[in-house]
Write an enzyme that holds these catalytic residues in place. Sequence first.
Site, mmCIF file in Angstrom:
data_model
loop_
_atom_site.group_PDB
_atom_site.id
_atom_site.type_symbol
_atom_site.label_atom_id
_atom_site.label_comp_id
_atom_site.label_asym_id
_atom_site.label_seq_id
_atom_site.Cartn_x
_atom_site.Cartn_y
_atom_site.Cartn_z
ATOM 1 N N MET A 57 0.705 -1.185 -0.113
ATOM 2 C CA MET A 57 -0.112 0.150 0.000
ATOM 3 C C MET A 57 0.835 1.327 -0.019
ATOM 4 S SD MET A 57 -3.342 -0.666 -0.188
ATOM 5 C CE MET A 57 -3.860 0.891 0.021
ATOM 6 N N SER A 68 0.814 -57.970 -21.385
ATOM 7 C CA SER A 68 0.985 -57.318 -20.202
ATOM 8 C C SER A 68 2.084 -56.931 -19.494
ATOM 9 C CB SER A 68 0.626 -58.677 -19.111
ATOM 10 O OG SER A 68 1.241 -59.730 -18.897
#
Length: 638
Positions: free
Chosen positions: A173, A549
């Site tokens: 700020m 697999s």
Amino acid sequence: MADRDPSFQTDALIAEDIDAYLEQHQQKSLLRFITCGSVDDGKSTLIGRLLYDSKMIFEDQLSALESDSKKVGTQGEEIDFALLVDGLAAEREQGITIDVAYRFFTTEKRKFIVADTPGHEQYTRNMVTGASTADLAVILVDARKGVLQQTRRHSYLVHLLGIKHLVLAVNKMDLVDYDQTVFDEIVADYAAFAEEVGIETFTPIPISGFKGDNITASPSINTPWYKGLSLIDHLETVEVAATAAQERSFRMPVQWVNRPNLDFRGFAGLITDGSVKPGDAVRIVPAGKASRIKSIATFDGDLDEAVAGQSVTLTLEDEVDCSRGDVIAAADDPPEASDQFCATFVWMDEEALKPGRGYWLKLGSQMVTATVQPPKYEIDVNSLEHLAAKTLELNAIGVAEFSTDRPITFESYGKSRQLGGFILIDKFTNATVGAGMIEFSLRRAQNVHWQPTTVTRDDHAAMKNQKPRVLWFTGLSGSGKSTIANEVEKQLALMNRHTFLLDGDNVRHGLNKDLGFTETDRIENIRRIGEVAKLMADAGLIVLTAFISPFRAERRMVREMLPEGEFIEVFVDTPLEVAEKRDVKGLYKKARSGELKNFTGIDSPYEAPENAEIRVNTVDMTPAEAAEYIIKQILPLK
């Protein structure tokens, strides 16, 4: 009698003061919070300021900080507070936060653990890690830039992770001359976004981490228009999760069964919700058995009551079955138990999610095998759009259905972070690959029950006069799996054995006709075959399967479906160059030319077995010799 040494009295008074201070410190509540926001919004500077103002740094640290601040180019005597937190060399070089930095500090009213989380999108998983245990989030916004995409991203994530308390800290700020209009516009912009994502409340505070405005002191003279609390005052007074947890129904996941002797059997764990007293009616979940609390044991003796946040050992009035992973809960309001649920989860691994693959799922003290279905959608946390997805990459967030190998006890994450949050662990690397939040159980999990049958799998096997087995043939395409499996079945048939051969190509004509050859489809292909093989083994058959697999994880998944000793892995160990020379179907040629994608051994990996029960080499053996060798290994068949 001589007078006591005055120094002794001084030491005693100091000791009393120390004891009083330690006792007061132990009584303080603990708040865990995180700071997050966009890059260079001042997160590390804010935390450094909190540590500095709370006098939580030593003289030598302060000296080093002042020296390092001069090196990075601050003006005059100004201190770069971010250096207190940015500990990695890479962070200091780049001026950013990469890892999650945890810091501890305390004030007269409360203890704090703060996590400084990275702002970059590629470190989303680090931010999620820091937020997973936080009670509050401080979302920082640079007053010069306003609400950015990363502000929205992190706000959505902390909301998703169940953090109820949010602070919108409008930082720097001092660089906008403490203009109230700038602050009000940012708050209004954020409020519109918060309403869109479901954030009900947040606390806006104008601050300057560098100058110290509205952080630890009373409201700054530079912001006379701001009438709220300073950041530290808010942090000291906000309600912590433990307070809210004590108001919910009693829950305690069992971490350990304490059986020091035959006269004592207690169940130890951390109470996550509610409170409990001797005589209270409780229920053991998922078994559903009921009992009452007999006593609440601790190291310092039995308690008349225990509340959320305490670790205790409970004894029950009845001898009920209760073990690690079970949850002792209020009898009139137990949590759910199910083996299927829907969850939102964050993928945290470099390798993409493999839907259908088995992962360890850890929820509290429960550990089960879980499979993830293809995601329903992926969430674009920048736009909140739902995107179609077949898998999730690193840092992606999605929604998917999960199934576990046995029921687990849980609650929705919105109701209980302890019983609703889980992690996924890769079974081979033991790496944490995902973190999830359960939303709800699937209705079909409650409606589908296992129907008991009179004729058991042992009866089926006895009628066939054999022990069920699954001979799982694995190897490269062209290795000879199907040929050898067929030869084994022929010889078993001559021995009057009841068999069935499941061949990879044949199954893809029907059951798995809808599957392709991506990694995800290969995983699902093996999962389905595993389930079929299990059913056939339940029927008492000797099942032979001939599939490439290629992944160890899926072969292990099938092994875990069957009783110990019934899964026999047969590795047809044929070198790639030999298999490619055979190339009866011309597949290798197509794969080499690029016509056939995702072909095992060429552009898709094959993970050879590490400890197969049987290994055959077709270079040195004929199919008949290999079959004879395999049958000898599995004898006797009864």
